[in-house]
Write an enzyme that holds these catalytic residues in place. Structure first.
Site, PDB file in Angstrom:
ATOM      1  N   THR A  28       0.829  -1.202   0.000  1.00 21.20           N
ATOM      2  CA  THR A  28       0.000   0.000   0.000  1.00 21.20           C
ATOM      3  C   THR A  28       0.864   1.252   0.000  1.00 21.20           C
ATOM      4  O   THR A  28       0.623   2.200  -0.753  1.00 21.20           O
ATOM      5  CB  THR A  28      -0.934   0.009   1.222  1.00 21.20           C
ATOM      6  OG1 THR A  28      -1.861  -1.075   1.105  1.00 21.20           O
ATOM      7  CG2 THR A  28      -1.696   1.319   1.326  1.00 21.20           C
TER       8      THR A  28
ATOM      9  N   CYS B 236     -22.658  -7.773   1.696  1.00 25.35           N
ATOM     10  CA  CYS B 236     -23.253  -8.354   2.901  1.00 25.35           C
ATOM     11  C   CYS B 236     -22.201  -8.769   3.922  1.00 25.35           C
ATOM     12  O   CYS B 236     -22.544  -9.180   5.026  1.00 25.35           O
ATOM     13  CB  CYS B 236     -24.096  -9.565   2.535  1.00 25.35           C
ATOM     14  SG  CYS B 236     -25.361  -9.249   1.305  1.00 25.35           S
TER      15      CYS B 236
END
Length: 459
Positions: free
Chosen positions: A70, A320
Protein backbone atom coordinates in the site's frame (compact mmCIF):
# COMPACT_ATOMS: atom_id res chain seq x y z
CA UNK A 1 -8.80 -26.31 8.20
CA UNK A 2 -8.39 -25.50 4.48
CA UNK A 3 -7.03 -22.00 3.88
CA UNK A 4 -8.42 -20.70 0.57
CA UNK A 5 -7.60 -16.97 0.85
CA UNK A 6 -4.10 -16.71 -0.60
CA UNK A 7 -5.08 -13.56 -2.54
CA UNK A 8 -5.33 -11.76 0.80
CA UNK A 9 -2.17 -13.23 2.30
CA UNK A 10 -0.29 -16.33 1.21
CA UNK A 11 1.05 -18.61 3.95
CA UNK A 12 4.70 -17.96 4.78
CA UNK A 13 6.86 -19.93 2.35
CA UNK A 14 9.27 -22.38 4.04
CA UNK A 15 12.17 -20.71 2.24
CA UNK A 16 11.07 -17.35 3.63
CA UNK A 17 10.96 -18.77 7.14
CA UNK A 18 14.51 -20.11 6.81
CA UNK A 19 15.81 -16.86 5.36
CA UNK A 20 14.07 -14.82 8.04
CA UNK A 21 15.53 -16.84 10.89
CA UNK A 22 19.03 -16.77 9.42
CA UNK A 23 19.02 -13.04 8.71
CA UNK A 24 17.77 -12.21 12.21
CA UNK A 25 21.26 -13.14 13.39
CA UNK A 26 23.13 -11.59 10.45
CA UNK A 27 21.10 -8.59 9.32
CA UNK A 28 20.27 -6.65 12.45
CA UNK A 29 22.86 -3.89 12.10
CA UNK A 30 22.60 -0.57 10.26
CA UNK A 31 23.48 -1.20 6.59
CA UNK A 32 24.64 2.42 6.27
CA UNK A 33 27.55 1.84 8.67
CA UNK A 34 31.05 0.86 7.56
CA UNK A 35 31.98 -1.51 10.36
CA UNK A 36 31.77 -5.30 9.97
CA UNK A 37 28.20 -5.78 11.16
CA UNK A 38 26.99 -2.90 8.96
CA UNK A 39 28.80 -4.30 5.92
CA UNK A 40 27.23 -7.71 6.52
CA UNK A 41 23.79 -6.15 6.72
CA UNK A 42 24.48 -4.15 3.54
CA UNK A 43 25.47 -7.32 1.68
CA UNK A 44 22.21 -9.00 2.68
CA UNK A 45 20.19 -5.96 1.61
CA UNK A 46 21.99 -5.68 -1.73
CA UNK A 47 21.57 -9.38 -2.44
CA UNK A 48 17.84 -9.17 -1.69
CA UNK A 49 17.50 -6.16 -3.98
CA UNK A 50 19.27 -7.95 -6.81
CA UNK A 51 17.08 -11.05 -6.39
CA UNK A 52 13.87 -9.00 -6.37
CA UNK A 53 15.01 -6.93 -9.36
CA UNK A 54 15.75 -10.08 -11.33
CA UNK A 55 12.24 -11.38 -10.61
CA UNK A 56 10.64 -8.08 -11.60
CA UNK A 57 12.83 -7.56 -14.66
CA UNK A 58 14.41 -4.26 -13.72
CA UNK A 59 17.75 -2.86 -12.61
CA UNK A 60 18.57 -3.16 -8.89
CA UNK A 61 19.02 0.59 -8.60
CA UNK A 62 15.46 1.08 -9.91
CA UNK A 63 13.92 -0.91 -7.03
CA UNK A 64 13.39 0.19 -3.43
CA UNK A 65 11.80 -1.62 -0.52
CA UNK A 66 8.86 -0.04 1.30
CA UNK A 67 6.97 -0.87 4.54
CA UNK A 68 4.04 -2.33 2.55
CA UNK A 69 2.51 -2.68 -0.89
CA UNK A 70 0.00 0.00 0.00
CA UNK A 71 2.81 2.40 0.86
CA UNK A 72 4.53 1.53 -2.42
CA UNK A 73 1.37 2.44 -4.34
CA UNK A 74 0.74 5.65 -2.39
CA UNK A 75 4.36 6.80 -2.74
CA UNK A 76 4.61 5.71 -6.37
CA UNK A 77 1.49 7.60 -7.40
CA UNK A 78 2.33 10.72 -5.39
CA UNK A 79 5.94 10.80 -6.58
CA UNK A 80 5.06 10.32 -10.24
CA UNK A 81 2.33 12.98 -10.13
CA UNK A 82 4.69 15.42 -8.42
CA UNK A 83 7.47 14.69 -10.88
CA UNK A 84 5.23 15.55 -13.81
CA UNK A 85 3.28 18.41 -12.27
CA UNK A 86 4.37 20.74 -15.12
CA UNK A 87 2.57 18.45 -17.58
CA UNK A 88 -0.68 18.60 -15.65
CA UNK A 89 -2.67 17.11 -12.79
CA UNK A 90 -4.77 14.51 -14.55
CA UNK A 91 -4.67 10.88 -13.38
CA UNK A 92 -6.20 7.90 -15.19
CA UNK A 93 -7.03 4.69 -13.28
CA UNK A 94 -9.21 1.68 -13.95
CA UNK A 95 -12.47 1.34 -12.06
CA UNK A 96 -11.35 -1.99 -10.55
CA UNK A 97 -8.00 -0.95 -9.06
CA UNK A 98 -7.09 -1.91 -5.51
CA UNK A 99 -8.52 0.44 -2.90
CA UNK A 100 -5.01 1.78 -2.22
CA UNK A 101 -4.91 3.20 -5.75
CA UNK A 102 -8.45 4.56 -5.55
CA UNK A 103 -7.72 6.16 -2.18
CA UNK A 104 -4.69 7.89 -3.71
CA UNK A 105 -6.85 9.02 -6.62
CA UNK A 106 -9.46 10.41 -4.22
CA UNK A 107 -6.79 12.31 -2.27
CA UNK A 108 -5.39 13.70 -5.52
CA UNK A 109 -8.84 14.84 -6.61
CA UNK A 110 -9.53 16.40 -3.20
CA UNK A 111 -6.31 18.39 -3.59
CA UNK A 112 -7.50 19.87 -6.89
CA UNK A 113 -6.36 17.22 -9.35
CA UNK A 114 -8.49 15.49 -11.98
CA UNK A 115 -9.19 11.76 -12.15
CA UNK A 116 -10.69 9.62 -14.90
CA UNK A 117 -11.86 6.09 -14.10
CA UNK A 118 -11.65 3.71 -17.04
CA UNK A 119 -14.54 1.26 -17.14
CA UNK A 120 -14.35 -2.51 -17.55
CA UNK A 121 -16.45 -5.21 -19.21
CA UNK A 122 -18.44 -7.91 -17.37
CA UNK A 123 -15.24 -9.96 -17.08
CA UNK A 124 -13.50 -7.09 -15.29
CA UNK A 125 -11.06 -6.24 -18.10
CA UNK A 126 -10.17 -2.86 -19.57
CA UNK A 127 -9.21 -2.23 -23.18
CA UNK A 128 -6.25 -0.31 -24.52
CA UNK A 129 -8.68 1.77 -26.59
CA UNK A 130 -10.51 2.84 -23.42
CA UNK A 131 -7.23 3.98 -21.88
CA UNK A 132 -6.34 5.83 -25.07
CA UNK A 133 -9.65 7.70 -24.83
CA UNK A 134 -8.99 8.53 -21.17
CA UNK A 135 -5.56 10.10 -21.74
CA UNK A 136 -5.36 13.88 -22.15
CA UNK A 137 -2.68 16.46 -22.83
CA UNK A 138 -2.48 17.15 -19.10
CA UNK A 139 -2.35 13.48 -18.02
CA UNK A 140 0.55 13.05 -15.62
CA UNK A 141 0.11 9.35 -14.82
CA UNK A 142 -1.94 6.26 -15.63
CA UNK A 143 -2.40 3.28 -13.29
CA UNK A 144 -3.42 -0.28 -14.10
CA UNK A 145 -3.30 -3.50 -12.10
CA UNK A 146 -1.73 -6.52 -13.76
CA UNK A 147 -4.48 -8.80 -12.40
CA UNK A 148 -7.55 -8.14 -10.30
CA UNK A 149 -7.46 -9.07 -6.64
CA UNK A 150 -11.16 -9.97 -6.39
CA UNK A 151 -11.93 -11.88 -9.61
CA UNK A 152 -8.47 -12.76 -10.95
CA UNK A 153 -8.90 -11.20 -14.40
CA UNK A 154 -5.57 -10.38 -16.05
CA UNK A 155 -5.34 -6.96 -17.65
CA UNK A 156 -3.79 -6.13 -21.05
CA UNK A 157 -0.86 -4.31 -19.47
CA UNK A 158 1.46 -4.50 -22.49
CA UNK A 159 -1.16 -3.02 -24.82
CA UNK A 160 -2.05 -0.25 -22.38
CA UNK A 161 1.64 0.47 -21.81
CA UNK A 162 2.09 0.93 -25.56
CA UNK A 163 -0.80 3.38 -25.65
CA UNK A 164 0.61 5.31 -22.70
CA UNK A 165 4.12 5.31 -24.15
CA UNK A 166 2.82 6.72 -27.44
CA UNK A 167 1.10 9.51 -25.50
CA UNK A 168 4.16 10.19 -23.36
CA UNK A 169 2.40 9.14 -20.17
CA UNK A 170 4.08 6.86 -17.60
CA UNK A 171 2.14 3.77 -16.54
CA UNK A 172 2.23 2.51 -12.94
CA UNK A 173 1.39 -1.18 -12.59
CA UNK A 174 0.06 -2.73 -9.38
CA UNK A 175 1.58 -6.21 -9.73
CA UNK A 176 0.75 -7.47 -6.23
CA UNK A 177 -1.38 -10.40 -7.37
CA UNK A 178 0.54 -11.49 -10.46
CA UNK A 179 4.22 -11.05 -9.59
CA UNK A 180 4.70 -14.51 -8.01
CA UNK A 181 3.45 -16.05 -11.26
CA UNK A 182 5.73 -14.15 -13.63
CA UNK A 183 7.21 -10.82 -14.64
CA UNK A 184 4.87 -8.15 -15.96
CA UNK A 185 5.09 -7.75 -19.73
CA UNK A 186 5.15 -4.40 -21.47
CA UNK A 187 6.96 -1.10 -21.43
CA UNK A 188 5.63 0.06 -18.07
CA UNK A 189 7.26 2.88 -16.10
CA UNK A 190 6.55 2.15 -12.41
CA UNK A 191 5.56 -1.00 -10.54
CA UNK A 192 4.46 -1.83 -7.00
CA UNK A 193 4.00 -5.15 -5.20
CA UNK A 194 3.61 -6.66 -1.74
CA UNK A 195 5.56 -9.49 -0.12
CA UNK A 196 2.72 -11.19 1.72
CA UNK A 197 1.02 -11.97 -1.60
CA UNK A 198 3.77 -14.44 -2.58
CA UNK A 199 4.56 -16.06 0.76
CA UNK A 200 6.93 -13.48 2.16
CA UNK A 201 6.40 -11.74 5.50
CA UNK A 202 3.92 -8.91 5.82
CA UNK A 203 5.35 -5.41 6.09
CA UNK A 204 7.53 -5.47 2.96
CA UNK A 205 6.58 -3.87 -0.34
CA UNK A 206 8.59 -2.92 -3.36
CA UNK A 207 8.47 0.07 -5.66
CA UNK A 208 10.18 0.21 -9.04
CA UNK A 209 10.77 3.48 -10.87
CA UNK A 210 12.38 3.05 -14.28
CA UNK A 211 15.33 5.22 -15.21
CA UNK A 212 14.19 8.32 -17.04
CA UNK A 213 10.81 8.53 -15.29
CA UNK A 214 10.29 11.90 -13.63
CA UNK A 215 9.76 11.24 -9.94
CA UNK A 216 9.71 13.57 -6.94
CA UNK A 217 9.30 11.86 -3.53
CA UNK A 218 6.67 13.46 -1.32
CA UNK A 219 7.13 14.22 2.35
CA UNK A 220 10.32 14.11 4.41
CA UNK A 221 13.07 12.00 2.87
CA UNK A 222 16.39 10.62 4.06
CA UNK A 223 19.38 8.89 2.51
CA UNK A 224 17.89 5.38 2.67
CA UNK A 225 16.34 3.58 -0.31
CA UNK A 226 17.36 6.32 -2.74
CA UNK A 227 15.30 8.81 -0.76
CA UNK A 228 12.07 7.08 -1.85
CA UNK A 229 11.29 5.12 1.31
CA UNK A 230 12.62 6.71 4.48
CA UNK A 231 13.39 4.81 7.66
CA UNK A 232 15.56 1.95 8.83
CA UNK A 233 15.19 -1.06 6.54
CA UNK A 234 13.74 -4.23 8.03
CA UNK A 235 16.52 -6.35 6.56
CA UNK A 236 15.44 -9.77 7.90
CA UNK A 237 11.94 -9.29 6.46
CA UNK A 238 13.34 -7.93 3.18
CA UNK A 239 15.68 -10.90 2.81
CA UNK A 240 12.81 -13.30 3.51
CA UNK A 241 10.58 -11.48 1.01
CA UNK A 242 13.18 -11.72 -1.76
CA UNK A 243 13.83 -15.39 -0.97
CA UNK A 244 10.11 -16.15 -1.07
CA UNK A 245 9.69 -14.36 -4.41
CA UNK A 246 12.56 -16.29 -5.93
CA UNK A 247 11.16 -19.58 -4.59
CA UNK A 248 7.63 -18.80 -5.75
CA UNK A 249 8.88 -17.94 -9.22
CA UNK A 250 10.88 -21.18 -9.41
CA UNK A 251 7.73 -23.15 -8.58
CA UNK A 252 5.33 -21.01 -10.63
CA UNK A 253 4.97 -23.15 -13.75
CA UNK A 254 4.25 -26.37 -11.88
CA UNK A 255 2.01 -24.74 -9.28
CA UNK A 256 0.08 -22.76 -11.91
CA UNK A 257 -0.74 -25.94 -13.81
CA UNK A 258 -1.93 -27.73 -10.67
CA UNK A 259 -3.96 -24.86 -9.29
CA UNK A 260 -5.51 -23.91 -12.63
CA UNK A 261 -6.89 -27.43 -12.95
CA UNK A 262 -8.41 -27.12 -9.47
CA UNK A 263 -9.95 -23.70 -10.06
CA UNK A 264 -11.30 -24.88 -13.42
CA UNK A 265 -12.96 -27.69 -11.51
CA UNK A 266 -14.58 -25.16 -9.18
CA UNK A 267 -15.66 -22.93 -12.07
CA UNK A 268 -17.33 -25.84 -13.85
CA UNK A 269 -18.93 -27.67 -10.95
CA UNK A 270 -20.24 -24.90 -8.69
CA UNK A 271 -23.00 -23.88 -11.19
CA UNK A 272 -23.90 -27.57 -11.54
CA UNK A 273 -24.12 -28.12 -7.79
CA UNK A 274 -25.69 -24.83 -6.70
CA UNK A 275 -28.60 -23.21 -8.57
CA UNK A 276 -28.62 -19.48 -9.29
CA UNK A 277 -24.86 -18.95 -9.21
CA UNK A 278 -22.84 -16.62 -11.41
CA UNK A 279 -19.14 -17.34 -11.84
CA UNK A 280 -17.44 -14.00 -12.46
CA UNK A 281 -14.14 -12.92 -13.99
CA UNK A 282 -12.49 -13.84 -17.27
CA UNK A 283 -12.58 -17.64 -17.75
CA UNK A 284 -9.27 -17.69 -19.67
CA UNK A 285 -7.19 -14.60 -18.98
CA UNK A 286 -7.07 -15.00 -15.22
CA UNK A 287 -4.75 -15.90 -12.37
CA UNK A 288 -4.34 -19.66 -12.04
CA UNK A 289 -5.22 -19.90 -8.35
CA UNK A 290 -8.28 -17.66 -8.06
CA UNK A 291 -11.97 -18.15 -8.81
CA UNK A 292 -14.94 -16.04 -7.71
CA UNK A 293 -18.65 -16.75 -7.84
CA UNK A 294 -21.79 -15.09 -6.50
CA UNK A 295 -24.77 -16.95 -5.07
CA UNK A 296 -28.15 -15.29 -5.44
CA UNK A 297 -30.42 -14.95 -2.40
CA UNK A 298 -27.55 -15.38 0.05
CA UNK A 299 -26.25 -13.26 2.90
CA UNK A 300 -22.53 -13.29 2.19
CA UNK A 301 -21.44 -12.90 5.80
CA UNK A 302 -23.58 -15.83 6.95
CA UNK A 303 -22.30 -18.00 4.10
CA UNK A 304 -18.69 -17.25 4.98
CA UNK A 305 -19.40 -18.14 8.61
CA UNK A 306 -20.98 -21.43 7.52
CA UNK A 307 -17.98 -22.28 5.36
CA UNK A 308 -15.63 -21.33 8.18
CA UNK A 309 -17.49 -23.67 10.52
CA UNK A 310 -17.08 -26.40 7.89
CA UNK A 311 -13.32 -25.83 7.83
CA UNK A 312 -12.82 -23.46 4.87
CA UNK A 313 -11.30 -19.98 5.01
CA UNK A 314 -12.54 -18.01 2.01
CA UNK A 315 -13.04 -14.34 1.25
CA UNK A 316 -15.79 -12.25 -0.32
CA UNK A 317 -16.44 -9.07 -2.23
CA UNK A 318 -20.06 -9.15 -1.08
CA UNK A 319 -21.54 -6.03 0.44
CA UNK A 320 -23.25 -8.35 2.90
CA UNK A 321 -19.88 -8.99 4.54
CA UNK A 322 -18.87 -5.35 4.74
CA UNK A 323 -19.16 -3.23 7.86
CA UNK A 324 -20.30 -0.35 5.65
CA UNK A 325 -22.75 -2.52 3.66
CA UNK A 326 -21.55 -0.91 0.44
CA UNK A 327 -21.09 -3.12 -2.61
CA UNK A 328 -17.65 -4.09 -3.86
CA UNK A 329 -16.38 -1.45 -6.26
CA UNK A 330 -14.97 -4.22 -8.45
CA UNK A 331 -18.21 -6.17 -8.76
CA UNK A 332 -20.14 -2.92 -9.18
CA UNK A 333 -17.92 -1.81 -12.06
CA UNK A 334 -18.36 -5.21 -13.70
CA UNK A 335 -22.14 -5.09 -13.33
CA UNK A 336 -22.30 -8.55 -11.76
CA UNK A 337 -24.12 -9.89 -8.72
CA UNK A 338 -22.40 -8.88 -5.48
CA UNK A 339 -24.59 -10.69 -2.94
CA UNK A 340 -23.37 -14.05 -1.71
CA UNK A 341 -19.98 -13.53 -3.31
CA UNK A 342 -17.26 -16.09 -2.55
CA UNK A 343 -13.61 -15.71 -3.57
CA UNK A 344 -11.55 -18.89 -3.50
CA UNK A 345 -7.80 -18.32 -3.89
CA UNK A 346 -5.75 -21.47 -3.45
CA UNK A 347 -2.26 -21.37 -1.93
CA UNK A 348 0.52 -23.49 -3.44
CA UNK A 349 0.30 -27.09 -2.36
CA UNK A 350 -3.50 -27.23 -2.16
CA UNK A 351 -4.62 -30.82 -2.59
CA UNK A 352 -7.42 -31.94 -4.90
CA UNK A 353 -9.11 -33.67 -1.96
CA UNK A 354 -9.51 -30.30 -0.22
CA UNK A 355 -11.26 -28.85 -3.26
CA UNK A 356 -13.51 -31.89 -3.53
CA UNK A 357 -14.49 -31.53 0.12
CA UNK A 358 -15.26 -27.83 -0.49
CA UNK A 359 -17.51 -28.79 -3.41
CA UNK A 360 -19.26 -31.32 -1.18
CA UNK A 361 -19.88 -28.77 1.59
CA UNK A 362 -20.85 -25.71 -0.49
CA UNK A 363 -24.31 -26.77 -1.74
CA UNK A 364 -25.57 -27.53 1.76
CA UNK A 365 -24.13 -24.29 3.14
CA UNK A 366 -25.82 -22.20 0.44
CA UNK A 367 -29.12 -24.05 0.76
CA UNK A 368 -29.11 -23.56 4.52
CA UNK A 369 -28.57 -19.81 4.26
CA UNK A 370 -31.24 -19.48 1.56
CA UNK A 371 -33.74 -21.40 3.68
CA UNK A 372 -33.15 -19.11 6.66
CA UNK A 373 -33.72 -16.04 4.45
CA UNK A 374 -36.86 -17.45 2.81
CA UNK A 375 -35.39 -17.46 -0.69
CA UNK A 376 -37.63 -18.63 -3.56
CA UNK A 377 -37.47 -22.26 -4.66
CA UNK A 378 -38.82 -24.05 -7.71
CA UNK A 379 -39.78 -22.75 -11.14
CA UNK A 380 -41.65 -19.53 -11.82
CA UNK A 381 -45.43 -19.81 -12.10
CA UNK A 382 -47.59 -18.20 -14.76
CA UNK A 383 -48.84 -15.00 -13.12
CA UNK A 384 -51.94 -12.96 -13.91
CA UNK A 385 -51.15 -9.43 -12.67
CA UNK A 386 -50.03 -6.64 -14.98
CA UNK A 387 -47.99 -4.90 -12.33
CA UNK A 388 -47.00 -5.31 -8.71
CA UNK A 389 -45.17 -3.14 -6.17
CA UNK A 390 -43.00 -4.66 -3.45
CA UNK A 391 -42.08 -2.66 -0.36
CA UNK A 392 -38.54 -3.64 0.67
CA UNK A 393 -37.76 -0.38 2.47
CA UNK A 394 -35.56 -1.02 5.48
CA UNK A 395 -34.51 -4.43 4.17
CA UNK A 396 -30.85 -5.10 3.51
CA UNK A 397 -28.94 -7.27 1.05
CA UNK A 398 -30.02 -9.80 -0.17
CA UNK A 399 -33.66 -9.33 0.92
CA UNK A 400 -34.71 -6.78 -1.77
CA UNK A 401 -33.66 -9.22 -4.50
CA UNK A 402 -35.36 -12.11 -2.68
CA UNK A 403 -38.61 -10.12 -2.55
CA UNK A 404 -38.28 -9.35 -6.27
CA UNK A 405 -37.74 -13.01 -7.11
CA UNK A 406 -40.80 -14.01 -5.07
CA UNK A 407 -43.00 -11.34 -6.65
CA UNK A 408 -42.11 -11.80 -10.31
CA UNK A 409 -44.02 -15.10 -10.79
CA UNK A 410 -47.20 -13.29 -9.76
CA UNK A 411 -47.16 -11.06 -12.85
CA UNK A 412 -47.75 -12.23 -16.40
CA UNK A 413 -45.03 -12.24 -19.04
CA UNK A 414 -44.73 -8.60 -20.05
CA UNK A 415 -45.89 -7.40 -16.64
CA UNK A 416 -43.74 -5.37 -14.26
CA UNK A 417 -42.63 -5.52 -10.65
CA UNK A 418 -41.47 -2.39 -8.85
CA UNK A 419 -39.23 -2.86 -5.83
CA UNK A 420 -39.02 -0.02 -3.31
CA UNK A 421 -35.67 -0.08 -1.54
CA UNK A 422 -33.39 2.22 0.39
CA UNK A 423 -30.48 -0.24 0.34
CA UNK A 424 -27.56 1.03 -1.74
CA UNK A 425 -26.70 -2.51 -2.81
CA UNK A 426 -30.03 -2.89 -4.62
CA UNK A 427 -28.78 -0.50 -7.30
CA UNK A 428 -26.15 -3.09 -8.18
CA UNK A 429 -27.83 -6.39 -7.50
CA UNK A 430 -31.28 -5.83 -9.02
CA UNK A 431 -29.90 -5.05 -12.53
CA UNK A 432 -27.39 -7.89 -12.15
CA UNK A 433 -30.18 -10.26 -11.07
CA UNK A 434 -32.16 -9.32 -14.20
CA UNK A 435 -29.16 -10.14 -16.39
CA UNK A 436 -28.66 -13.57 -14.83
CA UNK A 437 -32.39 -14.40 -14.87
CA UNK A 438 -33.02 -13.08 -18.40
CA UNK A 439 -35.50 -10.45 -17.24
CA UNK A 440 -35.60 -6.80 -18.33
CA UNK A 441 -34.34 -4.13 -15.98
CA UNK A 442 -36.45 -1.10 -16.92
CA UNK A 443 -34.80 1.46 -14.66
CA UNK A 444 -34.92 3.29 -11.35
CA UNK A 445 -36.75 6.34 -10.05
CA UNK A 446 -35.67 8.34 -7.03
CA UNK A 447 -38.24 8.72 -4.26
CA UNK A 448 -38.22 10.63 -1.01
CA UNK A 449 -37.94 7.40 0.97
CA UNK A 450 -35.65 5.45 -1.36
CA UNK A 451 -35.54 4.23 -4.95
CA UNK A 452 -38.15 2.46 -7.09
CA UNK A 453 -36.57 -0.26 -9.27
CA UNK A 454 -38.76 -1.47 -12.12
CA UNK A 455 -38.36 -4.93 -13.68
CA UNK A 456 -40.31 -6.39 -16.62
CA UNK A 457 -40.90 -10.13 -16.80
CA UNK A 458 -39.68 -11.63 -20.06
CA UNK A 459 -39.79 -15.35 -19.27
Amino acid sequence: MSYFDAASAAPLHPVARQALMASLDEGWADPARLYREGRRARMLLDAAREAAAEAVGCRPDELVFTPSGTRALHDGIAGALAGRRRVGRHLAVSAVEHSAVLHSAAAHEAAGGAVTEVGVDRAGAVTAAAYADALREDTALACLQSANHEVGTEQPVAEVADVCRAAGVPLLVDAAQSLPWGAVDGDWSLLAASSHKWGGPAGVGLLVVRKGVRFAPRGPVDERESGRSPGFENIPAIVAAAAALRAARAEAVAQAARLRELTERIRARVPELVPDVEVVGDPVRRLPHLVTFSCLYVDGETLLHELDRAGFSVSSGSSCTSSTLTPSHVLTAMGVVSEGNVRVSLPPGTEAAEVERFLDVLPGAVAGVREKLGAPVGTAAAGTLDELTVDALGERCPLPVIELAKALPRVRVGGTVTVLSDDEVAAVDIPAWCWTQRQEYVGARERADGVAYEVRRLV
